[in-house]
Design a protein around this motif. Structure first.
Motif, PDB file in Angstrom:
ATOM      1  N   GLN A 340      -1.049  -0.181  14.533  1.00 39.69           N
ATOM      2  CA  GLN A 340      -0.726  -1.427  13.864  1.00 39.69           C
ATOM      3  C   GLN A 340      -1.181  -1.444  12.402  1.00 39.69           C
ATOM      4  OE1 GLN A 340       1.125  -3.823  15.277  1.00 39.69           O
ATOM      5  NE2 GLN A 340       1.294  -2.445  17.037  1.00 39.69           N
ATOM      6  N   SER A 341      -1.764  -0.350  11.953  1.00 40.98           N
ATOM      7  CA  SER A 341      -2.203  -0.267  10.572  1.00 40.98           C
ATOM      8  C   SER A 341      -1.994   1.153  10.059  1.00 40.98           C
ATOM      9  CB  SER A 341      -3.682  -0.661  10.442  1.00 40.98           C
ATOM     10  OG  SER A 341      -4.498   0.214  11.207  1.00 40.98           O
ATOM     11  N   GLY A 342      -2.142   1.327   8.765  1.00 36.92           N
ATOM     12  CA  GLY A 342      -1.923   2.650   8.199  1.00 36.92           C
ATOM     13  C   GLY A 342      -2.452   2.740   6.779  1.00 36.92           C
ATOM     14  N   LYS A 343      -2.199   3.851   6.130  1.00 42.60           N
ATOM     15  CA  LYS A 343      -2.640   4.077   4.760  1.00 42.60           C
ATOM     16  C   LYS A 343      -1.584   3.540   3.803  1.00 42.60           C
ATOM     17  CE  LYS A 343      -5.468   8.124   5.812  1.00 42.60           C
ATOM     18  NZ  LYS A 343      -5.734   9.547   5.527  1.00 42.60           N
ATOM     19  N   LEU A 344      -2.040   2.753   2.851  1.00 40.67           N
ATOM     20  CA  LEU A 344      -1.145   2.098   1.907  1.00 40.67           C
ATOM     21  C   LEU A 344      -1.177   2.834   0.567  1.00 40.67           C
ATOM     22  CD1 LEU A 344       0.728  -0.294   1.395  1.00 40.67           C
ATOM     23  CD2 LEU A 344      -1.284  -1.668   0.826  1.00 40.67           C
TER      24      LEU A 344
END
Length: 393
Positions: A340-344
């Motif tokens: 649900q998240s990652g590197k931006l």
């Protein structure tokens, strides 16, 4: 307490304004609550978060004077989480609200006074705005596409095209607006084709610029119309129309099986940003690409790293409305299907075709909830709130 909050916000405003152009990325927290649909433009940061009961609150932070206020409340929380309801132009904002029984109505704001876009009518949530002009789709009596200028508080909605009641209107076919012109798609019952239509809000002129068996995601910038078409075999082709020269051309044509195309809405972009997704035997692989109309080159911005013939880490690129401004592109790299998240990341596409990748903006950005406008970026970290980053050169 209120005075303390006002002083804190004013200091935040002065803090952001004091960043030198060559500074490294600076980040401040805007909200510690879980936030939905955060947006940013040259003046405002806008976002939703939970209120008492099953409702949400729309917050607006004015970076020009450091003031924060609520411009709407009451939207059902479970709807606010999953629907993109807020849209910003360079200095205006519009949104839709969902109340008991799920009626939807459109609102817009010049920064001080909200205005209802239409009376006694229900509009779809996916309104679109450029400068002070808002285009939207009405779903009840008088079903069709309208526009309204929110700078004039007395203005009434203007009908662009009345569509048949049975028209199936999907997300990628909603109207888009830029520089006083509206692009949208409609079915032609006689030919059985779908038409790409261009409407001028100044003159009221409506013209059909193309038609195909299926039209995908018509979009407009200040200089170009961008849209996709599908042939009988379902193969994607991306086309563009130069609004100044009236030249129409194809900039991406692939006949790869099981490939899908996504074109985010980027009215302030100088690039034609798009994403391809190719299904493999075990997974799906995304590639983020753009076409540069200046160099007339197709550039790959991000793709999975490879180890021989197999991707080392198949990842999923999230690229939504507002993730491109000028020649700057933001994207979130999600590792794993259930993440649900990652590197931006933020990438500047140079005019010579090279890429300048900034440092990672965040390692834990929430998938899909990020926007970039010029040198500012807004994003959420799951369950930890909303953040605003001033990007360096």
């Amino acid at each position: 307490m209120r005075r303390c909050i006002s002083v804190a916000l004013l200091l935040l405003c002065l803090f952001l304004a004091s960043f030198p152009a060559s500074a490294e990325n600076k980040t401040v927290s805007l909200d510690k609550e879980h936030v939905y649909n955060g947006h940013v433009n040259s003046r405002f940061c806008v976002w939703r978060n939970a209120a008492k009961g099953n409702s949400s609150v729309l917050n607006l932070f004015d970076m020009a004077n450091g003031k924060q206020f609520k411009i709407n409340s009451g939207t059902m929380l479970e709807m606010a989480q999953y629907q993109e309801e807020i849209h910003l132009s360079s200095a205006y904002v519009c949104w839709s609200s969902i109340g008991p029984g799920w009626p939807k109505y459109g609102m817009a704001c010049t920064g001080t006074t909200p205005k209802k876009l239409c009376e006694n009518s229900t509009i779809d949530k996916r309104a679109n705005i450029y400068d002070s002009r808002v285009v939207f789709f009405s779903t009840d009596n008088g079903r069709g596409i309208y526009w309204n200028d929110i700078a004039d508080m007395e203005s009434k909605p203007v009908l662009i095209d009345k569509l048949a009641e049975r028209t199936a209107y999907y997300y990628e076919k909603f109207p888009r607006i830029a520089n006083g012109k509206v692009v949208y798609c409609r079915p032609n019952e006689e030919s059985g084709l779908e038409e790409v239509c261009l409407y001028d809000t100044e003159t009221g002129e409506l013209q059909v610029i193309d038609s195909a068996k299926e039209v995908v995601m018509p979009n407009i910038t200040r200089e170009f119309i961008i849209y996709g078409v599908m042939d009988k075999g379902g193969n994607p082709e991306l086309r563009a129309l130069n609004l100044e020269t009236n030249e129409k051309f194809t900039f991406f044509d692939k006949t790869l099986a099981k490939m899908t195309i996504s074109i985010p809405n980027n009215p302030y972009s100088e690039l034609f940003l798009f994403k391809t997704r190719t299904k493999t035997r075990y997974d799906s692989v995304d590639k983020l690409m753009c076409y540069d109309p200046i160099t007339k080159k197709t550039i790959t911005i991000a793709e999975p790293s490879s180890n021989g013939d197999k991707p080392k880490d198949a990842f999923y690129l999230e690229s939504l409305s507002g993730c491109c401004c000028g020649r700057r592109v933001a994207y979130c790299e999600k590792i794993g299907l259930n993440s649900q998240s990652g590197k931006l990341f933020v990438v500047d596409v140079k005019k010579d075709g090279s890429l300048k990748k900034t440092d990672i903006v965040s390692d834990y950005a929430e998938i899909g909830i990020f926007r970039v406008f010029c040198d500012k970026m807004i994003y959420t970290i799951r369950n930890k709130g909303l953040y605003l980053t001033q990007l360096g050169e």
